[in-house]
Design a protein around this motif. Sequence first.
Motif, PDB file in Angstrom:
ATOM      1  N   CYS A 100       0.829  -1.209   0.000  1.00 43.71           N
ATOM      2  CA  CYS A 100       0.000   0.000   0.000  1.00 43.71           C
ATOM      3  C   CYS A 100       0.866   1.263   0.000  1.00 43.71           C
ATOM      4  O   CYS A 100       0.604   2.211  -0.751  1.00 43.71           O
ATOM      5  N   LEU A 160       0.751   4.182  -2.789  1.00 46.78           N
ATOM      6  CA  LEU A 160       0.359   5.536  -2.387  1.00 46.78           C
ATOM      7  C   LEU A 160       1.495   6.537  -2.549  1.00 46.78           C
ATOM      8  O   LEU A 160       1.255   7.708  -2.879  1.00 46.78           O
ATOM      9  N   ASN A 171       1.436   8.244  -5.667  1.00 39.92           N
ATOM     10  CA  ASN A 171       0.249   9.091  -5.839  1.00 39.92           C
ATOM     11  C   ASN A 171      -0.899   8.411  -6.576  1.00 39.92           C
ATOM     12  O   ASN A 171      -1.824   9.087  -7.033  1.00 39.92           O
ATOM     13  N   TYR A 227      -6.055   5.378   2.244  1.00 40.51           N
ATOM     14  CA  TYR A 227      -5.301   6.618   2.088  1.00 40.51           C
ATOM     15  C   TYR A 227      -3.983   6.623   2.861  1.00 40.51           C
ATOM     16  O   TYR A 227      -3.154   7.513   2.675  1.00 40.51           O
ATOM     17  N   ASP A 228      -3.765   5.607   3.702  1.00 42.11           N
ATOM     18  CA  ASP A 228      -2.505   5.538   4.436  1.00 42.11           C
ATOM     19  C   ASP A 228      -2.324   4.115   4.957  1.00 42.11           C
ATOM     20  O   ASP A 228      -3.284   3.349   5.087  1.00 42.11           O
ATOM     21  N   LYS A 287      -6.894  12.705   5.033  1.00 39.55           N
ATOM     22  CA  LYS A 287      -5.960  12.311   3.985  1.00 39.55           C
ATOM     23  C   LYS A 287      -4.804  13.297   3.831  1.00 39.55           C
ATOM     24  O   LYS A 287      -3.947  13.122   2.974  1.00 39.55           O
TER      25      LYS A 287
END
Length: 251
Positions: A48, A52, A55, A80-81, A185
Amino acid sequence: MKKIGILEVVVMLSILITSISLAYKFYSNNGNDYEFDGNQMYKCAWVCEKILDKNFPLNATIIGKWTLSKKPFNGEVEIYDAKGGTLYAIYNGTPITIGGELAYQEDIAAKKIILHPIGKSIIFYELDPIEGKSFRDIANKIENTTKNFNIVDVIVEGSMGVDSKTYTPAERQRIINNLDVDIKKGLELYFVEYGIIINGKIHLNTLKNLDKCIGASNISTSKLTVYVVVNNSIDEIPTKIKEKYAIVTLG
């Protein structure tokens, strides 16, 4: 200098071999999805982070159960994280946390996670500062620079100075509530006299709708970085675009 013992060498080699193995699995995946069991949360979080960091928007199918109610969970989330063995996600507009099968602190104990990165490549470029009378005005000017692409998503990074009014505490809280997901986010809001300063990354569609909660009279941006997510592999992107813009691929 302290000598390194044989046990320490074995441990370091084990970590190195594991890291290489994970990297190979990630970068050699021929599909666009990555599947993990609930006992592979650290490996899942590592992948992940890699996605991420480039982007790419990242969705996931989570199969497991709610840790409090023990009710089954089978749904799509936006990640998102990711830190350690925990995933941070948005589900039905609400932030949630996802852990492994034995999780008890997170909201969801996952039995299976299937990651779905959005898009295959990102074309990114810088824009000089933009002036506008509304957020829709700013968004339209950014959108005009993306017309030559097969767009899946557009993310904008930079700062915006927004002339508005001095917001009361209750008004500030309402704006924060409306942008709760984006703040989670990483979007930052700074309330100042006669307006707001907005800093960070924001999806273009979110930017278009900011006029609904912030009444701007004038907006000035910093230099912006625009990330255009496309569903084309690097080989499918025309040469003239590759020669003009920087491109990041998923693999």
